[in-house]
Design an enzyme around this catalytic site. Structure first.
Site, short mmCIF file in Angstrom:
data_model
loop_
_atom_site.label_atom_id
_atom_site.label_comp_id
_atom_site.label_asym_id
_atom_site.label_seq_id
_atom_site.Cartn_x
_atom_site.Cartn_y
_atom_site.Cartn_z
N GLU A 286 0.84 -1.20 0.00
CA GLU A 286 0.00 0.00 0.00
C GLU A 286 0.87 1.25 0.00
OE1 GLU A 286 -2.75 2.58 3.04
OE2 GLU A 286 -2.11 0.57 3.62
N ASP B 246 0.62 3.95 -2.99
CA ASP B 246 0.26 5.36 -2.79
C ASP B 246 1.08 6.25 -3.73
OD1 ASP B 246 -0.91 7.64 -1.13
OD2 ASP B 246 1.23 7.96 -0.85
N GLU C 295 -4.61 0.49 -3.54
CA GLU C 295 -3.25 1.01 -3.63
C GLU C 295 -2.23 -0.13 -3.58
OE1 GLU C 295 -3.37 5.54 -1.83
OE2 GLU C 295 -3.17 3.87 -0.42
#
Length: 240
Positions: free
Chosen positions: A51, A55, A126
């Site tokens: 994640e 991002d 993400e």
């Protein structure tokens, strides 16, 4: 290399097919599996690190897309649009279009927390982007399918006077006109987990400006604010 678990391998291949990627795409399947494993399943083997990478990937993808598609926009407009594109609400919306929650391994205890659904979907989305990026160390497995979503989203955002944040836009209007904040009244009208569980009404100076429904209080308030703001905006446009 495939996973050792045929059922999970088939699940992930089904998702890859939904994304429109070829089955022989150079995907690191163990990363894709991790990207869709919630921390409630494993403290150490979960999507959190992916994640973190994802991002950055979604921000880079959005930046490249905006620069290529709208080269004449000022940088401030790029930043404003990208902030909406990479928000949890927007990422969860894209994730929902692929029914990503059906592929996410997550404990029942987390599923019962309906208020965390949006952030859970955004985080796993993400992580998915992170896994695809790390499979090739490029955007080759990301942009072929994500660009179409960006095209639609950016067009929406650019024609939306509220920039998709109707509560903020309505508050700005009520403060400018009356130096007052709108009041939201909430009713729990549906079953837990239903898309219209909460009903929100937005009031100002004793008058109901709009009503909306949503899975969470926040979503219901946003829906009510949207009804109110667009009514005000359209009325002002007609007068103008």
């Amino acid at each position: 290399m495939s996973l050792h678990y045929p059922h999970r391998q088939k699940q992930l291949q089904s998702l890859v097919q939904k994304l429109g990627l070829p089955q022989d795409a150079p995907i690191q399947w163990h990363l894709l599996d991790l990207a869709l494993t919630h921390p409630t399943i494993s403290v150490s083997d979960n999507y959190e690190q992916l994640e973190f990478v994802g991002d950055a990937v979604v921000r880079l993808t959005a930046a490249e897309f905006l620069l290529e598609t709208y080269p004449d926009l000022p940088v401030g407009e790029f930043a404003a649009i990208r902030s909406i594109v990479v928000s949890d609400r927007t990422l969860a919306r894209i994730a929902t279009s692929y029914t990503l929650d059906r592929y996410l391994l997550v404990a029942n205890s987390a599923l019962r927390d309906e208020s965390g659904r949006e952030s859970r979907l955004a985080e796993s989305f993400e992580a998915l982007l992170g896994a695809l990026y790390l499979s090739t160390h490029s955007l080759a497995l990301v942009r072929p399918w994500l660009d179409s979503h960006l095209q639609e989203l950016v067009a929406e955002i650019r024609t939306d006077p509220a920039r998709q944040n109707y509560k903020a836009a309505l508050q700005e209007w009520t403060q400018g006109q009356y130096k007052l904040l709108p009041e939201y009244r909430i009713l729990e009208s549906g079953l837990e987990g239903s898309a219209d569980r909460f009903t929100a009404e937005v009031w100002l100076r004793g008058e109901q400006l709009g009503q909306g429904r949503g899975r969470s209080i926040k979503a219901a308030e946003q829906a009510a604010a949207q009804v109110a703001f667009l009514a005000i905006y359209n009325q002002a446009s007609t007068r103008g």
